[in-house]
Enzyme design. Structure first.
Site, mmCIF file in Angstrom:
data_model
loop_
_atom_site.group_PDB
_atom_site.id
_atom_site.type_symbol
_atom_site.label_atom_id
_atom_site.label_comp_id
_atom_site.label_asym_id
_atom_site.label_seq_id
_atom_site.Cartn_x
_atom_site.Cartn_y
_atom_site.Cartn_z
ATOM 1 C CB ALA A 98 -0.916 0.005 1.214
ATOM 2 C CD GLU A 131 -0.667 -8.346 1.560
ATOM 3 O OE1 GLU A 131 -0.781 -8.171 2.797
ATOM 4 O OE2 GLU A 131 -0.285 -7.467 0.783
HETATM 5 ZN ZN LIG Z 1 0.107 -6.743 6.066
#
Ligand SMILES: [Zn+2]
Length: 372
Positions: free
Chosen positions: A283, A341
């Site tokens: 991110a 993830e």
């Molecule tokens: Zn993470």
């Protein structure tokens, strides 16, 4: 003539006269009532006059009273060819009602559609009036439908004809019709501090200087101190203990990360793999759940920065009982905008994590459907 006969005849005469007068009065009275009945319409005088002019008096009055018909007649907007639609349109006390009804009918909306529009989207009728006919009833049962996004739904639908309409609405509401990071809302520090459930993704940002005020260290110590917000840290310790009972041994490998840490991390990835690739797994600063202090990456005993399939399955089935969800599950990259993830857990509290788990949705979808 006998006096009594005279009196009797007089009385008879008087009775006869009274009888004749009564009959006459009754006749006049009853004929008057009939005349009045002819004019006894449920409609007000103005609309009665207009319908008489249009030679529709009989037709309209033979039909059940309609406030809509009356308002149309009164307003001088009445269109004869729409009369059968008017009957079925419920009157609504909205500005320019009669003009709006005619414009919608001009656009080929039927009575049922018009009733839906004037009931459910009366504040945004202009949006409907300014575009071509749309199948508005198709959105009837979609609870997160937002008329202000109708143009976006339509163009996203064109590009994604394999999705059903409910999916189109949710994905557009999330922002998926636009490039991540291109348009986003930024939370205030108060919102981030006070709400442990806020959604952080490529469309929802934290303030650059946001820092949680209750970070505590986790008990695991590897020479590096991992921290989470107090409530999440307590829940995490419980999660670790519960996993251990099932022979699932996990360790943290990343927890709270400041804006600056995320900035360095992201820029390193960009330097190594380029922006496009980095954006699929890291991110940008301000857009990471790790800055919330409510996300933790866990690894299996045997792996450096990943979970074994078995441990991942355990997390998927059990972590919600301790308030965590797997935030980027496998097969959801097109929604979360991040590659899978399995190791990344987000704390939401037991109640909400349970609901999200049971919904089978990503948090991005759940948030749009139930949290707004
Ligand atoms: Zn993470």
């Amino acid at each position: 003539m006998n006096k009594w006969v005279k009196i009797s005849l007089s009385v008879l005469l008087v009775i006869l006269i009274i009888f004749i007068i009564s009959i006459t009065i009754l006749k006049i009275f009853s004929s008057k009532t009939k005349e009045e009945e002819k004019d006894k319409s449920a409609y007000n005088l103005t609309s009665v006059n207009v319908m008489k002019e249009l030679d529709l008096y009989e037709e309209i009055n033979n039909h059940e009273y309609s406030k809509t018909v009356e308002v149309l007649l009164e307003s001088n907007n009445f269109k004869k060819e729409y009369l059968n639609y008017y009957y079925d349109i419920e009157y609504k006390n909205i500005t320019n009602f009669s003009t709006i009804i005619n414009r919608l009918l001009d656009k080929n909306y039927n009575s049922e559609e018009i009733n839906y529009i004037t009931t459910n989207i009366s504040d945004n009728i202009n949006i409907i009036l300014n575009m071509d006919y749309i199948n508005i009833l198709a959105y009837k049962d979609i609870t997160n439908f937002d008329i202000s996004k109708i143009e976006r739904y339509l163009s996203y639908q064109e590009e994604n004809q394999n999705y059903d309409l409910a999916t189109i609405v949710t994905y557009v509401n999330i922002g998926l019709d636009k490039e991540g990071y291109s348009e986003y809302t930024t939370y205030t520090t108060e919102e981030a501090l006070n709400d442990l459930t806020i959604l952080v993704n490529k469309y929802h940002k934290l303030p650059d200087d946001y820092e949680p005020n209750d970070l505590v260290a986790l008990s695991y110590n590897s020479g590096y101190t991992y921290t989470l917000r107090r409530e999440a840290a307590t829940a995490y310790e419980e999660l670790v203990s519960a996993a251990l009972l099932d022979n699932v041994i996990i360790y943290p490998f990343s927890a709270y990360r400041s804006y600056n840490t995320q900035n360095k991390l992201y820029n390193n990835y960009v330097a190594r793999d380029g922006v496009k690739a980095a954006d699929t797994y890291s991110a940008r600063p301000g857009f990471s759940e790790h800055q919330l202090g409510l996300a933790i990456d866990v690894r299996s005993n045997t792996l450096l920065d990943n979970l074994t399939e078995k441990d991942y399955e355990w997390m998927l089935s059990n972590s919600y009982e301790y308030g965590f969800i797997v935030r980027y599950p496998k097969g959801c990259q097109h929604i979360t905008q991040f590659m899978e993830e399995p190791w990344h857990l987000r704390y939401l509290g037991v109640e909400l994590a349970t609901k999200v788990h049971n919904s089978g949705l990503t948090y991005d979808e759940y948030y749009d459907l139930y949290m707004k």
